[in-house]
Design an enzyme around this catalytic site. Structure first.
Site, PDB file in Angstrom:
ATOM      1  N   ASN A   7       0.877  -1.166   0.000  1.00  0.00           N
ATOM      2  CA  ASN A   7       0.000   0.000   0.000  1.00  0.00           C
ATOM      3  C   ASN A   7       0.920   1.224   0.000  1.00  0.00           C
ATOM      4  O   ASN A   7       1.488   1.583   1.032  1.00  0.00           O
ATOM      5  CB  ASN A   7      -0.882  -0.044   1.264  1.00  0.00           C
ATOM      6  CG  ASN A   7      -1.808   1.151   1.367  1.00  0.00           C
ATOM      7  OD1 ASN A   7      -1.808   2.027   0.501  1.00  0.00           O
ATOM      8  ND2 ASN A   7      -2.588   1.193   2.429  1.00  0.00           N
ATOM      9  N   LYS A  48       3.524   0.844   2.930  1.00  0.00           N
ATOM     10  CA  LYS A  48       3.131  -0.156   3.929  1.00  0.00           C
ATOM     11  C   LYS A  48       3.189  -1.523   3.271  1.00  0.00           C
ATOM     12  O   LYS A  48       2.812  -1.670   2.102  1.00  0.00           O
ATOM     13  CB  LYS A  48       1.708   0.114   4.424  1.00  0.00           C
ATOM     14  CG  LYS A  48       1.603   1.411   5.183  1.00  0.00           C
ATOM     15  CD  LYS A  48       0.239   1.562   5.810  1.00  0.00           C
ATOM     16  CE  LYS A  48       0.138   2.908   6.503  1.00  0.00           C
ATOM     17  NZ  LYS A  48      -1.082   3.618   6.281  1.00  0.00           N
ATOM     18  N   ARG A  52      -2.792  -2.065  -3.231  1.00  0.00           N
ATOM     19  CA  ARG A  52      -3.960  -1.215  -3.048  1.00  0.00           C
ATOM     20  C   ARG A  52      -3.868  -0.071  -4.049  1.00  0.00           C
ATOM     21  O   ARG A  52      -2.847   0.635  -4.101  1.00  0.00           O
ATOM     22  CB  ARG A  52      -3.961  -0.657  -1.621  1.00  0.00           C
ATOM     23  CG  ARG A  52      -5.146   0.199  -1.360  1.00  0.00           C
ATOM     24  CD  ARG A  52      -5.118   0.738   0.033  1.00  0.00           C
ATOM     25  NE  ARG A  52      -6.345   1.448   0.317  1.00  0.00           N
ATOM     26  CZ  ARG A  52      -6.591   2.039   1.459  1.00  0.00           C
ATOM     27  NH1 ARG A  52      -5.712   1.990   2.428  1.00  0.00           N
ATOM     28  NH2 ARG A  52      -7.721   2.663   1.648  1.00  0.00           N
ATOM     29  N   HIS A  61     -12.405   3.725   0.118  1.00  0.00           N
ATOM     30  CA  HIS A  61     -12.366   2.776   1.246  1.00  0.00           C
ATOM     31  C   HIS A  61     -13.105   1.470   0.924  1.00  0.00           C
ATOM     32  O   HIS A  61     -13.563   0.767   1.805  1.00  0.00           O
ATOM     33  CB  HIS A  61     -12.979   3.378   2.539  1.00  0.00           C
ATOM     34  CG  HIS A  61     -12.167   4.483   3.134  1.00  0.00           C
ATOM     35  ND1 HIS A  61     -12.723   5.647   3.606  1.00  0.00           N
ATOM     36  CD2 HIS A  61     -10.842   4.598   3.342  1.00  0.00           C
ATOM     37  CE1 HIS A  61     -11.780   6.435   4.076  1.00  0.00           C
ATOM     38  NE2 HIS A  61     -10.615   5.822   3.927  1.00  0.00           N
ATOM     39  N   ARG A  74      -8.493  16.577   6.210  1.00  0.00           N
ATOM     40  CA  ARG A  74      -9.337  16.891   5.042  1.00  0.00           C
ATOM     41  C   ARG A  74     -10.684  17.438   5.516  1.00  0.00           C
ATOM     42  O   ARG A  74     -11.213  17.005   6.536  1.00  0.00           O
ATOM     43  CB  ARG A  74      -9.559  15.641   4.194  1.00  0.00           C
ATOM     44  CG  ARG A  74      -8.377  15.280   3.340  1.00  0.00           C
ATOM     45  CD  ARG A  74      -8.577  13.948   2.650  1.00  0.00           C
ATOM     46  NE  ARG A  74      -7.886  12.868   3.331  1.00  0.00           N
ATOM     47  CZ  ARG A  74      -8.093  11.569   3.102  1.00  0.00           C
ATOM     48  NH1 ARG A  74      -8.981  11.198   2.219  1.00  0.00           N
ATOM     49  NH2 ARG A  74      -7.416  10.661   3.766  1.00  0.00           N
ATOM     50  N   GLY A  79     -13.374   4.381  14.800  1.00  0.00           N
ATOM     51  CA  GLY A  79     -14.573   3.550  14.935  1.00  0.00           C
ATOM     52  C   GLY A  79     -14.354   2.343  15.839  1.00  0.00           C
ATOM     53  O   GLY A  79     -15.232   1.971  16.616  1.00  0.00           O
ATOM     54  N   GLU A 111      -7.944  -4.376   5.483  1.00  0.00           N
ATOM     55  CA  GLU A 111      -7.839  -4.173   4.034  1.00  0.00           C
ATOM     56  C   GLU A 111      -6.772  -5.084   3.427  1.00  0.00           C
ATOM     57  O   GLU A 111      -6.917  -5.570   2.308  1.00  0.00           O
ATOM     58  CB  GLU A 111      -7.513  -2.700   3.750  1.00  0.00           C
ATOM     59  CG  GLU A 111      -8.723  -1.804   4.014  1.00  0.00           C
ATOM     60  CD  GLU A 111      -8.355  -0.402   4.458  1.00  0.00           C
ATOM     61  OE1 GLU A 111      -7.631  -0.266   5.470  1.00  0.00           O
ATOM     62  OE2 GLU A 111      -8.772   0.560   3.798  1.00  0.00           O
TER      63      GLU A 111
END
Ligand code: AMP
Length: 421
Positions: free
Chosen positions: A11, A18, A96, A184, A244, A333, A382
């Site tokens: 990623n 990553k 990704r 996402h 953002r 979350g 992910e």
């Protein structure tokens, strides 16, 4: 003799790379073996790798000149993996990719032709797409025998109805690809699959998934499919994020240009890097730091974030004609009971209520006993989704389920409805 077949997941961002390795174990299951990242690419790069229990395995640093050389940095990761995992054979690399445009609605094998097509999508995601593509090219040159697969963050949203994907702009702009793509997607796909596996009774349910991290978005998933989402043409839209802004009236941009004389680069910097939690609090983009702060501006940033998330959940419930379950995932979350509680409190009128004890104790089901809407916390993964797609694509042909999934799927822009996007 290599005993395990493993998938390398990459990623790549503007200043970071990553990586993770997932190993195929019995029954085609995948197990995360290790992961890590190179940060500070382009300035002063440093490498850190951790095992599956998050214990540090290795660290390394480079000087300023070496830190510019992505080939050298990626080669270091591959060499290090060879030594760290002597029993593993890397059979594929999954990447990704932020943008699949209108064309790519499923993972794709990376070929020179695909790279050309993905390069053409750079204007749609100039801050991310070029960096996603860089390691593909490096690997294709250094390890041409290694199969590579691109997994798109937009793909999960590709079959939304045309009206969820369209802006009320002149048709020629929609035809050119100016529409809402959503992002996402790999996270939403993973969480939806986990939800279906753990709660078969929710197979046809109307679910809103809140992916709340440094980048945040919220998606309406009906019977396992994305039908509407908060992010749009770019990953700027929707709820406020770390740095953002989320949705703003486009008139603000006209004001900044016409009255303040700001140019594109300055506005881009403002909206992507100086807004969101950082901009409102004047303190930090990190939700944990804000929650621990006494500053009234930090509190305002948290309150605005929760207000906007609740408003988005309500709008997305409207897109589905109701709400059966609400799911929280990603850094905020998964880890912040206070944010979950504050968002859910604003949604009480929809039948959302959390059990305070379950919410605090990191339970999976945090719904209050009498609540009409189920509320869950589900960790996203992910990397697992990318590795799963990558290995499934390589095995395709034998994999009937994958073919069924492809045939079922009709991208919205092939449907004979006007103004599709
Ligand atoms: P992600 O981008 O998914 O890694 O999420 C990063 C965000 O999650 C940052 O804003 C962190 O502050 C936030 N986060 C992680 N752990 C916690 C926590 N325990 N409480 C509040 N926020 C957290």
């Amino acid at each position: 003799m290599k005993r395990h077949s493993s998938c390398l997941v990459l990623n790549a961002g503007s200043s970071s790379l990553k990586f993770s390795v997932l190993r195929q174990v019995a029954g085609n299951e995948l197990q995360a073996v290790l992961g890590g990242q190179i940060s500070g690419i382009g300035t002063l790069a440093s490498f850190e790798a951790k095992d599956a229990r998050r214990r540090v395995l290795a660290e390394h640093r480079w000087d300023a000149e070496q830190s510019q050389q992505r080939e050298l940095l990626l080669a270091f990761v591959l060499d290090w993996l060879g030594t760290a995992l002597p029993d593993d054979r890397i059979v594929a690399a999954g990447h990704r990719v932020v943008h699949g445009g209108r064309r790519f609605s499923r993972p794709e094998r990376i070929t020179p032709e695909l790279l050309t097509e993905l390069q053409a999508l750079v204007p749609l995601a100039p801050l991310h797409q070029p960096h996603n593509l860089a390691p593909m090219r490096i690997l294709a040159a250094s390890h041409p025998e290694l199969p590579q697969v691109a997994c798109f963050d937009t793909a999960f949203h590709a079959h939304q109805p045309w009206y969820a994907r369209s802006y009320a702009l002149p048709r020629e702009l929609s035809d050119e690809g100016v529409c809402s793509y959503g992002f996402h997607g790999l996270s939403y796909e993973y969480v939806s699959q986990q939800l279906a596996a753990q709660h078969p009774e929710l197979a046809n349910a109307r679910v809103v998934i809140c992916h709340l991290g440094n980048g945040s978005s919220i998606t309406a998933v009906h019977a396992g499919r994305s039908v509407d989402t908060s992010m749009g043409f770019t990953a700027l839209d929707g709820v406020p994020m770390g740095t953002r802004c989320g949705s703003v009236d486009p008139g603000v941009l006209l004001y900044l240009m016409n009255e303040k004389g700001m140019g594109a680069a300055e506005i881009e910097d403002l909206l992507y890097r100086r807004s969101g939690l950082l901009g409102v609090s004047g303190l930090s983009n990190d939700m944990k730091v804000l929650q621990e702060s006494d500053s009234p501006d930090a509190r305002r940033a948290v309150e605005l974030f929760c207000f906007r998330c609740a408003k988005e959940v309500a709008a997305l419930a409207g897109s589905m004609g109701g709400l059966d379950a609400l799911v929280f995932t990603a850094g905020i979350g998964e880890n912040s009971p206070a944010i979950r509680a504050e968002i859910c409190e604003r949604l009480a009128w929809l039948g959302v209520a959390v059990d305070p004890e379950a919410n605090q104790s990191r339970a999976h089901d945090i719904s209050a006993a009498q609540a009409r809407v189920s509320v869950f916390v589900l960790p996203t993964n992910e990397e697992m989704m990318i590795a799963t797609h990558t290995l499934a694509l390589l095995a395709e042909g034998e994999d009937e389920a994958e073919l069924v999934r492809r045939e079922e799927y009709t991208p919205c822009w092939t449907a004979p409805i006007p103004a599709t996007c």
